[in-house]
Design a protein around this motif. Structure first.
Motif, PDB file in Angstrom:
ATOM      1  N   ARG A   1      27.273  50.389  36.480  1.00  0.00           N
ATOM      2  CA  ARG A   1      28.062  49.557  35.573  1.00  0.00           C
ATOM      3  C   ARG A   1      29.427  50.214  35.350  1.00  0.00           C
ATOM      4  O   ARG A   1      29.512  51.425  35.201  1.00  0.00           O
ATOM      5  CB  ARG A   1      27.323  49.435  34.239  1.00  0.00           C
ATOM      6  CG  ARG A   1      27.939  48.418  33.337  1.00  0.00           C
ATOM      7  CD  ARG A   1      27.159  48.321  32.060  1.00  0.00           C
ATOM      8  NE  ARG A   1      27.991  48.958  31.058  1.00  0.00           N
ATOM      9  CZ  ARG A   1      27.557  49.660  30.034  1.00  0.00           C
ATOM     10  NH1 ARG A   1      26.283  49.854  29.855  1.00  0.00           N
ATOM     11  NH2 ARG A   1      28.387  50.189  29.191  1.00  0.00           N
ATOM     12  N   GLY A   2      30.485  49.422  35.374  1.00  0.00           N
ATOM     13  CA  GLY A   2      31.827  49.949  35.184  1.00  0.00           C
ATOM     14  C   GLY A   2      32.545  50.292  36.473  1.00  0.00           C
ATOM     15  O   GLY A   2      33.714  50.660  36.452  1.00  0.00           O
ATOM     16  N   THR A   3      31.872  50.167  37.614  1.00  0.00           N
ATOM     17  CA  THR A   3      32.498  50.459  38.911  1.00  0.00           C
ATOM     18  C   THR A   3      33.580  49.424  39.201  1.00  0.00           C
ATOM     19  O   THR A   3      33.364  48.229  39.067  1.00  0.00           O
ATOM     20  CB  THR A   3      31.447  50.433  40.037  1.00  0.00           C
ATOM     21  OG1 THR A   3      30.438  51.386  39.751  1.00  0.00           O
ATOM     22  CG2 THR A   3      32.082  50.740  41.382  1.00  0.00           C
ATOM     23  N   MET A   4      34.758  49.909  39.591  1.00  0.00           N
ATOM     24  CA  MET A   4      35.880  49.028  39.916  1.00  0.00           C
ATOM     25  C   MET A   4      35.800  48.628  41.383  1.00  0.00           C
ATOM     26  O   MET A   4      35.662  49.468  42.262  1.00  0.00           O
ATOM     27  CB  MET A   4      37.198  49.747  39.660  1.00  0.00           C
ATOM     28  CG  MET A   4      38.417  49.009  40.138  1.00  0.00           C
ATOM     29  SD  MET A   4      38.917  47.678  39.068  1.00  0.00           S
ATOM     30  CE  MET A   4      39.625  48.578  37.728  1.00  0.00           C
ATOM     31  N   ILE A   5      35.847  47.328  41.618  1.00  0.00           N
ATOM     32  CA  ILE A   5      35.881  46.777  42.973  1.00  0.00           C
ATOM     33  C   ILE A   5      37.266  46.159  43.153  1.00  0.00           C
ATOM     34  O   ILE A   5      37.660  45.288  42.384  1.00  0.00           O
ATOM     35  CB  ILE A   5      34.803  45.695  43.183  1.00  0.00           C
ATOM     36  CG1 ILE A   5      33.407  46.234  42.864  1.00  0.00           C
ATOM     37  CG2 ILE A   5      34.882  45.141  44.591  1.00  0.00           C
ATOM     38  CD1 ILE A   5      32.877  47.248  43.830  1.00  0.00           C
ATOM     39  N   LYS A   6      38.001  46.633  44.162  1.00  0.00           N
ATOM     40  CA  LYS A   6      39.376  46.179  44.357  1.00  0.00           C
ATOM     41  C   LYS A   6      39.469  45.165  45.482  1.00  0.00           C
ATOM     42  O   LYS A   6      38.794  45.291  46.500  1.00  0.00           O
ATOM     43  CB  LYS A   6      40.273  47.373  44.683  1.00  0.00           C
ATOM     44  CG  LYS A   6      40.359  48.366  43.554  1.00  0.00           C
ATOM     45  CD  LYS A   6      41.263  49.515  43.905  1.00  0.00           C
ATOM     46  CE  LYS A   6      41.330  50.491  42.742  1.00  0.00           C
ATOM     47  NZ  LYS A   6      42.167  51.638  43.057  1.00  0.00           N
ATOM     48  N   GLY A   7      40.309  44.164  45.296  1.00  0.00           N
ATOM     49  CA  GLY A   7      40.639  43.209  46.351  1.00  0.00           C
ATOM     50  C   GLY A   7      39.483  42.331  46.792  1.00  0.00           C
ATOM     51  O   GLY A   7      39.082  42.392  47.948  1.00  0.00           O
ATOM     52  N   ILE A   8      38.977  41.516  45.898  1.00  0.00           N
ATOM     53  CA  ILE A   8      37.871  40.625  46.264  1.00  0.00           C
ATOM     54  C   ILE A   8      38.345  39.502  47.173  1.00  0.00           C
ATOM     55  O   ILE A   8      39.531  39.180  47.214  1.00  0.00           O
ATOM     56  CB  ILE A   8      37.180  40.033  45.011  1.00  0.00           C
ATOM     57  CG1 ILE A   8      38.148  39.146  44.219  1.00  0.00           C
ATOM     58  CG2 ILE A   8      36.576  41.117  44.168  1.00  0.00           C
ATOM     59  CD1 ILE A   8      37.492  38.335  43.129  1.00  0.00           C
ATOM     60  N   HIS A   9      37.402  38.932  47.908  1.00  0.00           N
ATOM     61  CA  HIS A   9      37.681  37.803  48.790  1.00  0.00           C
ATOM     62  C   HIS A   9      36.775  36.652  48.373  1.00  0.00           C
ATOM     63  O   HIS A   9      35.557  36.813  48.299  1.00  0.00           O
ATOM     64  CB  HIS A   9      37.412  38.192  50.248  1.00  0.00           C
ATOM     65  CG  HIS A   9      37.568  37.078  51.220  1.00  0.00           C
ATOM     66  ND1 HIS A   9      38.794  36.527  51.517  1.00  0.00           N
ATOM     67  CD2 HIS A   9      36.671  36.402  51.948  1.00  0.00           C
ATOM     68  CE1 HIS A   9      38.619  35.551  52.392  1.00  0.00           C
ATOM     69  NE2 HIS A   9      37.329  35.453  52.664  1.00  0.00           N
ATOM     70  N   LEU A  10      37.361  35.497  48.081  1.00  0.00           N
ATOM     71  CA  LEU A  10      36.586  34.339  47.652  1.00  0.00           C
ATOM     72  C   LEU A  10      35.859  33.726  48.841  1.00  0.00           C
ATOM     73  O   LEU A  10      36.356  33.735  49.961  1.00  0.00           O
ATOM     74  CB  LEU A  10      37.497  33.305  47.001  1.00  0.00           C
ATOM     75  CG  LEU A  10      38.307  33.792  45.792  1.00  0.00           C
ATOM     76  CD1 LEU A  10      39.157  32.659  45.253  1.00  0.00           C
ATOM     77  CD2 LEU A  10      37.409  34.345  44.713  1.00  0.00           C
ATOM     78  N   THR A  11      34.666  33.172  48.601  1.00  0.00           N
ATOM     79  CA  THR A  11      33.864  32.538  49.638  1.00  0.00           C
ATOM     80  C   THR A  11      33.778  31.037  49.372  1.00  0.00           C
ATOM     81  O   THR A  11      34.350  30.542  48.402  1.00  0.00           O
ATOM     82  CB  THR A  11      32.438  33.129  49.665  1.00  0.00           C
ATOM     83  OG1 THR A  11      31.809  32.845  48.410  1.00  0.00           O
ATOM     84  CG2 THR A  11      32.458  34.621  49.895  1.00  0.00           C
ATOM     85  N   ASP A  12      33.052  30.328  50.228  1.00  0.00           N
ATOM     86  CA  ASP A  12      32.853  28.894  50.029  1.00  0.00           C
ATOM     87  C   ASP A  12      31.959  28.605  48.836  1.00  0.00           C
ATOM     88  O   ASP A  12      31.993  27.521  48.278  1.00  0.00           O
ATOM     89  CB  ASP A  12      32.229  28.277  51.282  1.00  0.00           C
ATOM     90  CG  ASP A  12      33.174  28.330  52.469  1.00  0.00           C
ATOM     91  OD1 ASP A  12      34.401  28.377  52.242  1.00  0.00           O
ATOM     92  OD2 ASP A  12      32.689  28.328  53.614  1.00  0.00           O
ATOM     93  N   ASN A  13      31.134  29.579  48.452  1.00  0.00           N
ATOM     94  CA  ASN A  13      30.238  29.437  47.302  1.00  0.00           C
ATOM     95  C   ASN A  13      30.949  29.968  46.057  1.00  0.00           C
ATOM     96  O   ASN A  13      31.390  31.113  46.041  1.00  0.00           O
ATOM     97  CB  ASN A  13      28.948  30.223  47.563  1.00  0.00           C
ATOM     98  CG  ASN A  13      27.909  30.018  46.498  1.00  0.00           C
ATOM     99  OD1 ASN A  13      28.174  29.451  45.439  1.00  0.00           O
ATOM    100  ND2 ASN A  13      26.713  30.496  46.766  1.00  0.00           N
TER     101      ASN A  13
END
Length: 70
Positions: A34-46
């Motif tokens: 919990r609290g982990t930073m995830i950078k630069g997400i990519h959106l999907t069709d869902n």
């Protein structure tokens, strides 16, 4: 299509997000804390899922109910 995080904030391509719950990753012995930073997400069709990368895990798909915008 609008993708929203656990708080209802709209997520966009390339946003940084934070995990709101510890998640076990299938196929590995690693747990994302919990609290982990995830950078630069990519959106999907869902609209309930986003693709992202973590230091050791590539091609990771996370459900938006476990994320909040950073």
């Amino acid at each position: 299509m609008e993708v929203r995080d656990s708080n209802g904030t709209v997520l966009n391509e390339g946003d940084n997000v934070t995990l709101v719950k510890d998640l076990k990753v299938k196929g590995t012995s690693e747990t994302l804390k919990r609290g982990t930073m995830i950078k630069g997400i990519h959106l999907t069709d869902n609209e309930d899922e986003v693709e992202c990368r973590h230091a050791k895990i590539k091609g990771l798909v996370l459900r938006t109910e476990f994320l909040k915008k950073a």
